[in-house]
Design a protein around this motif. Sequence first.
Motif, PDB file in Angstrom:
ATOM      1  N   SER A  65    -117.614  10.177 -21.281  1.00  0.00           N
ATOM      2  CA  SER A  65    -118.720   9.373 -20.755  1.00  0.00           C
ATOM      3  C   SER A  65    -118.217   8.425 -19.679  1.00  0.00           C
ATOM      4  N   LEU A  66    -119.059   8.214 -18.682  1.00  0.00           N
ATOM      5  CA  LEU A  66    -118.752   7.248 -17.619  1.00  0.00           C
ATOM      6  C   LEU A  66    -118.377   5.884 -18.202  1.00  0.00           C
ATOM      7  N   PHE A  67    -119.034   5.509 -19.290  1.00  0.00           N
ATOM      8  CA  PHE A  67    -118.752   4.232 -19.945  1.00  0.00           C
ATOM      9  C   PHE A  67    -117.264   4.095 -20.309  1.00  0.00           C
ATOM     10  N   LEU A  83    -129.215   7.480 -22.962  1.00  0.00           N
ATOM     11  CA  LEU A  83    -129.162   6.244 -23.747  1.00  0.00           C
ATOM     12  C   LEU A  83    -129.240   5.004 -22.859  1.00  0.00           C
ATOM     13  N   ALA A  84    -128.401   5.005 -21.782  1.00  0.00           N
ATOM     14  CA  ALA A  84    -128.375   3.808 -20.911  1.00  0.00           C
ATOM     15  C   ALA A  84    -129.684   3.655 -20.164  1.00  0.00           C
ATOM     16  N   GLY A  85    -130.360   4.763 -19.942  1.00  0.00           N
ATOM     17  CA  GLY A  85    -131.462   4.752 -18.984  1.00  0.00           C
ATOM     18  C   GLY A  85    -132.823   4.411 -19.518  1.00  0.00           C
ATOM     19  N   HIS A  86    -133.017   4.318 -20.833  1.00  0.00           N
ATOM     20  CA  HIS A  86    -134.396   4.051 -21.227  1.00  0.00           C
ATOM     21  C   HIS A  86    -134.593   2.831 -22.110  1.00  0.00           C
ATOM     22  N   THR A 134    -132.897  -0.009 -22.361  1.00  0.00           N
ATOM     23  CA  THR A 134    -132.732  -1.256 -21.606  1.00  0.00           C
ATOM     24  C   THR A 134    -134.012  -1.597 -20.834  1.00  0.00           C
ATOM     25  N   THR A 135    -134.509  -0.628 -20.076  1.00  0.00           N
ATOM     26  CA  THR A 135    -135.683  -0.883 -19.228  1.00  0.00           C
ATOM     27  C   THR A 135    -136.921  -1.139 -20.098  1.00  0.00           C
ATOM     28  N   ALA A 136    -137.040  -0.402 -21.207  1.00  0.00           N
ATOM     29  CA  ALA A 136    -138.194  -0.593 -22.098  1.00  0.00           C
ATOM     30  C   ALA A 136    -138.190  -2.013 -22.668  1.00  0.00           C
ATOM     31  N   THR A 137    -137.008  -2.491 -23.048  1.00  0.00           N
ATOM     32  CA  THR A 137    -136.896  -3.842 -23.605  1.00  0.00           C
ATOM     33  C   THR A 137    -137.314  -4.881 -22.568  1.00  0.00           C
ATOM     34  N   MET A 138    -136.848  -4.700 -21.325  1.00  0.00           N
ATOM     35  CA  MET A 138    -137.207  -5.665 -20.286  1.00  0.00           C
ATOM     36  C   MET A 138    -138.703  -5.651 -20.026  1.00  0.00           C
ATOM     37  N   LEU A 139    -139.309  -4.475 -20.093  1.00  0.00           N
ATOM     38  CA  LEU A 139    -140.762  -4.394 -19.878  1.00  0.00           C
ATOM     39  C   LEU A 139    -141.518  -5.093 -21.014  1.00  0.00           C
ATOM     40  N   VAL A 154    -130.723  -8.164 -21.352  1.00  0.00           N
ATOM     41  CA  VAL A 154    -130.802  -7.168 -22.415  1.00  0.00           C
ATOM     42  C   VAL A 154    -129.416  -6.905 -23.009  1.00  0.00           C
ATOM     43  N   ILE A 155    -128.400  -7.107 -22.128  1.00  0.00           N
ATOM     44  CA  ILE A 155    -127.011  -7.040 -22.594  1.00  0.00           C
ATOM     45  C   ILE A 155    -126.450  -8.443 -22.328  1.00  0.00           C
ATOM     46  N   PRO A 156    -126.047  -9.180 -23.385  1.00  0.00           N
ATOM     47  CA  PRO A 156    -125.744 -10.601 -23.186  1.00  0.00           C
ATOM     48  C   PRO A 156    -124.481 -10.865 -22.376  1.00  0.00           C
ATOM     49  N   SER A 162    -120.549 -13.970 -18.901  1.00  0.00           N
ATOM     50  CA  SER A 162    -121.750 -13.935 -19.740  1.00  0.00           C
ATOM     51  C   SER A 162    -122.994 -14.053 -18.861  1.00  0.00           C
ATOM     52  N   ILE A 163    -123.782 -12.996 -18.839  1.00  0.00           N
ATOM     53  CA  ILE A 163    -125.019 -13.005 -18.051  1.00  0.00           C
ATOM     54  C   ILE A 163    -125.906 -14.126 -18.592  1.00  0.00           C
ATOM     55  N   TYR A 164    -125.987 -14.193 -19.908  1.00  0.00           N
ATOM     56  CA  TYR A 164    -126.876 -15.160 -20.555  1.00  0.00           C
ATOM     57  C   TYR A 164    -126.498 -16.595 -20.169  1.00  0.00           C
ATOM     58  N   ASN A 166    -117.140  -2.757  -9.471  1.00  0.00           N
ATOM     59  CA  ASN A 166    -117.179  -1.282  -9.518  1.00  0.00           C
ATOM     60  C   ASN A 166    -117.883  -0.740 -10.755  1.00  0.00           C
ATOM     61  N   ARG A 167    -118.326  -1.637 -11.673  1.00  0.00           N
ATOM     62  CA  ARG A 167    -119.051  -1.149 -12.859  1.00  0.00           C
ATOM     63  C   ARG A 167    -120.519  -1.525 -12.791  1.00  0.00           C
ATOM     64  N   ARG A 168    -120.991  -2.055 -11.639  1.00  0.00           N
ATOM     65  CA  ARG A 168    -122.395  -2.486 -11.588  1.00  0.00           C
ATOM     66  C   ARG A 168    -123.293  -1.337 -12.055  1.00  0.00           C
ATOM     67  N   CYS A 169    -124.335  -1.698 -12.779  1.00  0.00           N
ATOM     68  CA  CYS A 169    -125.223  -0.709 -13.395  1.00  0.00           C
ATOM     69  C   CYS A 169    -125.637   0.383 -12.413  1.00  0.00           C
ATOM     70  N   LEU A 170    -125.395   1.612 -12.806  1.00  0.00           N
ATOM     71  CA  LEU A 170    -125.716   2.765 -11.957  1.00  0.00           C
ATOM     72  C   LEU A 170    -127.224   2.914 -11.775  1.00  0.00           C
TER      73      LEU A 170
HETATM   74  C1  HEM Z   1    -133.419  -3.302 -16.909  1.00  0.00           C
HETATM   75  C2  HEM Z   1    -132.650  -2.309 -17.244  1.00  0.00           C
HETATM   76  C3  HEM Z   1    -131.135  -2.318 -17.210  1.00  0.00           C
HETATM   77  C4  HEM Z   1    -130.263  -3.357 -17.333  1.00  0.00           C
HETATM   78  C5  HEM Z   1    -130.587  -4.838 -17.528  1.00  0.00           C
HETATM   79  C6  HEM Z   1    -128.918  -2.800 -17.240  1.00  0.00           C
HETATM   80  C7  HEM Z   1    -127.761  -3.552 -17.297  1.00  0.00           C
HETATM   81  C8  HEM Z   1    -126.486  -3.021 -17.193  1.00  0.00           C
HETATM   82  C9  HEM Z   1    -125.276  -3.795 -17.263  1.00  0.00           C
HETATM   83  C10 HEM Z   1    -125.204  -5.313 -17.439  1.00  0.00           C
HETATM   84  C11 HEM Z   1    -124.223  -2.946 -17.138  1.00  0.00           C
HETATM   85  C12 HEM Z   1    -122.728  -3.327 -17.169  1.00  0.00           C
HETATM   86  C13 HEM Z   1    -122.268  -3.670 -15.755  1.00  0.00           C
HETATM   87  C14 HEM Z   1    -120.918  -4.362 -15.681  1.00  0.00           C
HETATM   88  O1  HEM Z   1    -120.165  -4.403 -16.655  1.00  0.00           O
HETATM   89  O2  HEM Z   1    -120.591  -4.881 -14.589  1.00  0.00           O
HETATM   90  C15 HEM Z   1    -124.756  -1.605 -16.984  1.00  0.00           C
HETATM   91  C16 HEM Z   1    -124.010  -0.452 -16.831  1.00  0.00           C
HETATM   92  C17 HEM Z   1    -124.551   0.812 -16.695  1.00  0.00           C
HETATM   93  N1  HEM Z   1    -125.890   1.133 -16.646  1.00  0.00           N
HETATM   94 FE1  HEM Z   1    -127.454  -0.145 -16.781  1.00  0.00          FE
HETATM   95  N2  HEM Z   1    -129.007  -1.446 -17.077  1.00  0.00           N
HETATM   96  C18 HEM Z   1    -130.345  -1.097 -17.034  1.00  0.00           C
HETATM   97  C19 HEM Z   1    -130.880   0.147 -16.825  1.00  0.00           C
HETATM   98  C20 HEM Z   1    -130.146   1.292 -16.589  1.00  0.00           C
HETATM   99  C21 HEM Z   1    -130.722   2.575 -16.222  1.00  0.00           C
HETATM  100  C22 HEM Z   1    -132.197   2.871 -15.976  1.00  0.00           C
HETATM  101  C23 HEM Z   1    -129.682   3.443 -16.124  1.00  0.00           C
HETATM  102  C24 HEM Z   1    -129.813   4.881 -15.705  1.00  0.00           C
HETATM  103  C25 HEM Z   1    -129.374   5.868 -16.206  1.00  0.00           C
HETATM  104  C26 HEM Z   1    -128.442   2.700 -16.408  1.00  0.00           C
HETATM  105  C27 HEM Z   1    -127.174   3.237 -16.416  1.00  0.00           C
HETATM  106  C28 HEM Z   1    -126.010   2.501 -16.518  1.00  0.00           C
HETATM  107  C29 HEM Z   1    -124.683   3.090 -16.468  1.00  0.00           C
HETATM  108  C30 HEM Z   1    -124.360   4.585 -16.352  1.00  0.00           C
HETATM  109  C31 HEM Z   1    -123.765   2.033 -16.571  1.00  0.00           C
HETATM  110  C32 HEM Z   1    -122.230   2.140 -16.597  1.00  0.00           C
HETATM  111  C33 HEM Z   1    -121.687   1.974 -15.183  1.00  0.00           C
HETATM  112  C34 HEM Z   1    -120.171   2.145 -15.086  1.00  0.00           C
HETATM  113  O3  HEM Z   1    -119.495   2.006 -16.111  1.00  0.00           O
HETATM  114  O4  HEM Z   1    -119.674   2.389 -13.973  1.00  0.00           O
HETATM  115  N3  HEM Z   1    -128.771   1.409 -16.695  1.00  0.00           N
HETATM  116  N4  HEM Z   1    -126.143  -1.687 -17.030  1.00  0.00           N
END
Ligand code: HEM
Length: 458
Positions: free
Chosen positions: A86-88, A261-264, A266-271, A322-324, A351-353, A390-394
Amino acid sequence: MVNKLPKGPNSPAWWQLIRWIKDPLSYQKECVQNYGDIFTFRMKGFSPFVVIGHPVGVKEIFSQDPNNFDVGRSNYIVQPLVGDNSLFLYDGKRHQRERKLLMPPFHGQNLQSYAQSICEIATHVAAQWQEGQRIIARKVMQEITLEVIIKVIFGISEGERYQKIKPLLAEMLDVTDSPLRSSFLFLKFLQQDWGTWSPWGRIKYRKKQIYRLLQDEIEARRSLSHELGNDILSLMMSAKDEKGQPMTDAELKDELMTLLLAGHETTATMLAWAFYEILRHPPVLEKLREELDRSGNFAPLEIAKLPYLNAVCQEVLRFYPVIPIIFPRITKTSMEIMGYYVEAETWLTPSIYLVHHREDLYLEPEKFKPERFLERQYSPYEYFPFGGGNRRCLGAALAELEMKLVLASIISKYELTLANKKLIKPQRRGLTISPTGGVPLIFQQKRQIFVRQLQNVT
Ligand code: HEM
């Protein structure tokens, strides 16, 4: 320079872990009051865990060479859910390569092509609500966001296989829907598979079922030599590494699961939080509707540019991370952070919070005030709901587009009210922080009818 870790609680490590699982927001707030803007948790099973609540420290981390940190290792907790590929969990070149591969569907033209679908999916789900019906915002928003992410990943959202994936994913996440049940993710000794009646057994069983469906989809695409589209699965199946090798089925399935898992959730909670705050603040609802009504039949992408709608979404993302904390960065060498000297193998996490609730950045931080985002621009170290570097949310651009279009589609057409006036508190739900009870709402009626009825009365 101080040659030691920042101060932090000196309670037993197991107690620090329990408090972190139970209520990570209050625990962080208490620590800031006791130890200042940077402090160290020492939690059972973790290396020293330095939490940073000041933009100076956030900048020091986001602007560093990413090679100074490992991040994938700190995400080991999600491995049972997403597998090893996983990318994570990646770092270095592998992480860079995989991000490059997965990025295009989340940007530019591709993203725009999802806008219409998002509005249609939201309207379709809302059209099924009956007058007076009680709905749980987080649950119905999850239906919408799951449908959207399935469409982004597979290019289609209909068909038996997709309909089967939806409840399985929801059930898998529901196993960790309270702080107590979330312990299964943090405490390895609880991860016992005693069949489907045990929580861990249930998670494993659901995951197995989902993987079987994903395998079927991969095979079906291969056998049909399905024409490649701009969906993620098509891109992943056609990608080759430097030696000309395609991704293995195991890699494909783990990455699909990661994005699902990452894609739904989180967004549902924010909505869900967005509906809660908008309906609690009638002036916000009124202003939002005025803007939406004025925009009339704008195309979805024009709606996404509306300034007040944007400010509302930004304020929701500020108020309820959604992620503290962002993914912890594990130092690979010793370094200086906010005047402290930290050794290699220290976990650093902005800490985002804490930053989003600083009084010196956000006047009256505990008040929901979208206007602040019309009056001021915040730097990426002061406001970072999607993390940074480089880890900003994809999926950040997709999530923002989705939040705006779902809110616009529902708020402009339907009347909803909060089912009660109770204050809703955030609580842990697996790895995310979610509204306790999911925000119960009452669906009143279609808005046009409401307006007409009012006109008749006057
Ligand atoms: C409101 C909704 C969302 C929030 C608040 C959110 C927030 C975050 C945060 C805080 C991180 C960690 C970034 C870091 O450590 O610098 C992250 C990583 C990630 N998010 Fe989101 N996310 C959201 C929606 C999504 C969606 C829709 C997807 C799509 C598939 C997604 C995919 C990912 C992925 C793949 C990573 C890992 C990136 C990496 O490790 O390079 N997220 N997200």
